[in-house]
Motif scaffolding. Structure first.
Motif, PDB file in Angstrom:
ATOM      1  N   PRO A 106       0.944  -1.262   0.048  1.00  0.00           N
ATOM      2  CA  PRO A 106       0.086   0.107   0.047  1.00  0.00           C
ATOM      3  C   PRO A 106       0.603   1.179  -0.061  1.00  0.00           C
ATOM      4  O   PRO A 106       0.417   2.244  -0.583  1.00  0.00           O
ATOM      5  CB  PRO A 106      -0.915  -0.160   1.266  1.00  0.00           C
ATOM      6  N   GLY A 107       1.928   1.246   0.703  1.00  0.00           N
ATOM      7  CA  GLY A 107       2.935   2.558   0.953  1.00  0.00           C
ATOM      8  C   GLY A 107       3.231   2.975  -0.567  1.00  0.00           C
ATOM      9  O   GLY A 107       3.402   4.022  -1.319  1.00  0.00           O
ATOM     10  N   SER A 108       3.965   1.979  -1.259  1.00  0.00           N
ATOM     11  CA  SER A 108       4.494   2.163  -2.785  1.00  0.00           C
ATOM     12  C   SER A 108       3.555   2.402  -3.760  1.00  0.00           C
ATOM     13  O   SER A 108       3.687   3.168  -4.535  1.00  0.00           O
ATOM     14  CB  SER A 108       5.377   1.079  -2.973  1.00  0.00           C
ATOM     15  N   ASN A 109       2.112   1.716  -3.409  1.00  0.00           N
ATOM     16  CA  ASN A 109       1.148   2.133  -4.308  1.00  0.00           C
ATOM     17  C   ASN A 109       0.626   3.528  -4.439  1.00  0.00           C
ATOM     18  O   ASN A 109       0.402   4.284  -5.113  1.00  0.00           O
ATOM     19  CB  ASN A 109      -0.161   1.302  -4.054  1.00  0.00           C
ATOM     20  N   ALA A 110       0.820   3.968  -3.069  1.00  0.00           N
ATOM     21  CA  ALA A 110       0.498   5.492  -2.637  1.00  0.00           C
ATOM     22  C   ALA A 110       1.690   6.345  -3.591  1.00  0.00           C
ATOM     23  O   ALA A 110       1.254   7.394  -4.000  1.00  0.00           O
ATOM     24  CB  ALA A 110       0.394   5.785  -1.220  1.00  0.00           C
ATOM     25  N   LEU A 111       2.714   5.916  -3.593  1.00  0.00           N
ATOM     26  CA  LEU A 111       3.866   6.708  -4.071  1.00  0.00           C
ATOM     27  C   LEU A 111       3.491   6.747  -5.692  1.00  0.00           C
ATOM     28  O   LEU A 111       3.644   7.758  -6.149  1.00  0.00           O
ATOM     29  CB  LEU A 111       5.316   6.445  -3.726  1.00  0.00           C
ATOM     30  N   HIS A 112       3.207   5.658  -6.387  1.00  0.00           N
ATOM     31  CA  HIS A 112       2.819   5.752  -7.693  1.00  0.00           C
ATOM     32  C   HIS A 112       1.649   6.534  -7.883  1.00  0.00           C
ATOM     33  O   HIS A 112       1.430   7.176  -9.039  1.00  0.00           O
ATOM     34  CB  HIS A 112       2.335   4.062  -8.075  1.00  0.00           C
ATOM     35  N   LEU A 113       0.372   6.397  -7.161  1.00  0.00           N
ATOM     36  CA  LEU A 113      -0.640   7.365  -7.494  1.00  0.00           C
ATOM     37  C   LEU A 113      -0.041   8.865  -7.270  1.00  0.00           C
ATOM     38  O   LEU A 113      -0.655   9.579  -8.131  1.00  0.00           O
ATOM     39  CB  LEU A 113      -1.633   7.033  -6.197  1.00  0.00           C
ATOM     40  N   PHE A 114       0.613   9.261  -6.346  1.00  0.00           N
ATOM     41  CA  PHE A 114       1.069  10.681  -6.282  1.00  0.00           C
ATOM     42  C   PHE A 114       1.968  10.803  -7.532  1.00  0.00           C
ATOM     43  O   PHE A 114       2.020  12.280  -8.063  1.00  0.00           O
ATOM     44  CB  PHE A 114       2.108  10.618  -5.025  1.00  0.00           C
ATOM     45  N   ALA A 115       2.787   9.956  -8.065  1.00  0.00           N
ATOM     46  CA  ALA A 115       3.856  10.314  -8.995  1.00  0.00           C
ATOM     47  C   ALA A 115       3.022  10.605 -10.218  1.00  0.00           C
ATOM     48  O   ALA A 115       3.138  11.325 -11.269  1.00  0.00           O
ATOM     49  CB  ALA A 115       4.671   9.199  -9.448  1.00  0.00           C
ATOM     50  N   GLY A 116       1.877   9.526 -10.390  1.00  0.00           N
ATOM     51  CA  GLY A 116       1.034   9.592 -11.527  1.00  0.00           C
ATOM     52  C   GLY A 116       0.135  10.970 -11.790  1.00  0.00           C
ATOM     53  O   GLY A 116       0.167  11.716 -12.782  1.00  0.00           O
ATOM     54  N   PHE A 117      -0.497  11.117 -10.723  1.00  0.00           N
ATOM     55  CA  PHE A 117      -1.408  12.591 -10.589  1.00  0.00           C
ATOM     56  C   PHE A 117      -0.322  13.761 -10.680  1.00  0.00           C
ATOM     57  O   PHE A 117      -0.484  14.903 -11.511  1.00  0.00           O
ATOM     58  CB  PHE A 117      -2.268  12.728  -9.337  1.00  0.00           C
ATOM     59  N   ALA A 118       0.767  13.846 -10.032  1.00  0.00           N
ATOM     60  CA  ALA A 118       1.774  15.033 -10.188  1.00  0.00           C
ATOM     61  C   ALA A 118       2.230  15.135 -11.784  1.00  0.00           C
ATOM     62  O   ALA A 118       2.193  16.155 -12.154  1.00  0.00           O
ATOM     63  CB  ALA A 118       2.928  14.739  -9.140  1.00  0.00           C
ATOM     64  N   SER A 119       2.499  14.092 -12.496  1.00  0.00           N
ATOM     65  CA  SER A 119       3.052  13.905 -13.726  1.00  0.00           C
ATOM     66  C   SER A 119       1.876  14.553 -14.543  1.00  0.00           C
ATOM     67  O   SER A 119       2.087  15.291 -15.555  1.00  0.00           O
ATOM     68  CB  SER A 119       3.305  12.734 -14.249  1.00  0.00           C
ATOM     69  N   LEU A 120       0.573  14.180 -14.223  1.00  0.00           N
ATOM     70  CA  LEU A 120      -0.481  14.539 -15.012  1.00  0.00           C
ATOM     71  C   LEU A 120      -0.825  16.064 -14.930  1.00  0.00           C
ATOM     72  O   LEU A 120      -0.893  16.571 -15.684  1.00  0.00           O
ATOM     73  CB  LEU A 120      -1.715  13.990 -14.630  1.00  0.00           C
TER      74      LEU A 120
END
Length: 141
Positions: A106-120
């Motif tokens: 769950p922690g690394s998944n939250a990092l991926h969600l953050f990176a995805g929306f920040a890149s978008l």
């Protein structure tokens, strides 16, 4: 850094975070078990060499694209799609039939969600800045 616009600053900070995370991940994992599950983690976020490689490559791409708004629009969108897809794969790992080849929790998944929306946000912001620049140039002419 004052001449950079907010999408460029966001891309630089997100890219730097991803590169640092990838480098730190390689210090912990090395190249063993490239796409396998393990309990190897950094600050409670599980990592493996495949995930480290993705973080390094796409973080560097964001850093390289940040100075040019047109490049940032494309690279940011590609990075966003990739990290949001990785987030989706991370959610699918809770199914017993899915192999967790990215070694997410769950922690690394939250990092991926953050990176995805920040890149978008960086990609969309870069496109808006380019539109504003074109409108200002037309108005000045």
């Amino acid at each position: 850094m004052n001449r950079l616009r907010w999408p460029q600053k966001l891309a630089i900070s997100t890219g730097a975070l991803l590169v640092l995370w990838g480098v730190a991940g390689f210090f912990v994992t090395g190249l063993s078990s490239f796409a396998g599950e393990s309990d190897t983690s950094i600050l409670l976020l599980r990592v493996n060499p495949l995930q480290n490689t993705l973080h390094l490559v796409f973080g560097a791409a964001l850093l390289l694209a940040a100075p040019r708004l047109k490049a940032l629009s494309g690279v940011g969108l590609l990075t966003a799609v990739l990290f949001l897809a990785i987030f989706g794969l991370g959610l699918a790992r809770y199914d017993d039939q899915v192999v967790n080849f990215l070694n997410v929790n769950p922690g690394s998944n939250a990092l991926h969600l953050f990176a995805g929306f920040a890149s978008l946000a960086a990609a969309q912001g870069a496109a808006w800045c380019r539109q504003c620049d074109r409108a200002a140039a037309l108005k000045a002419a």
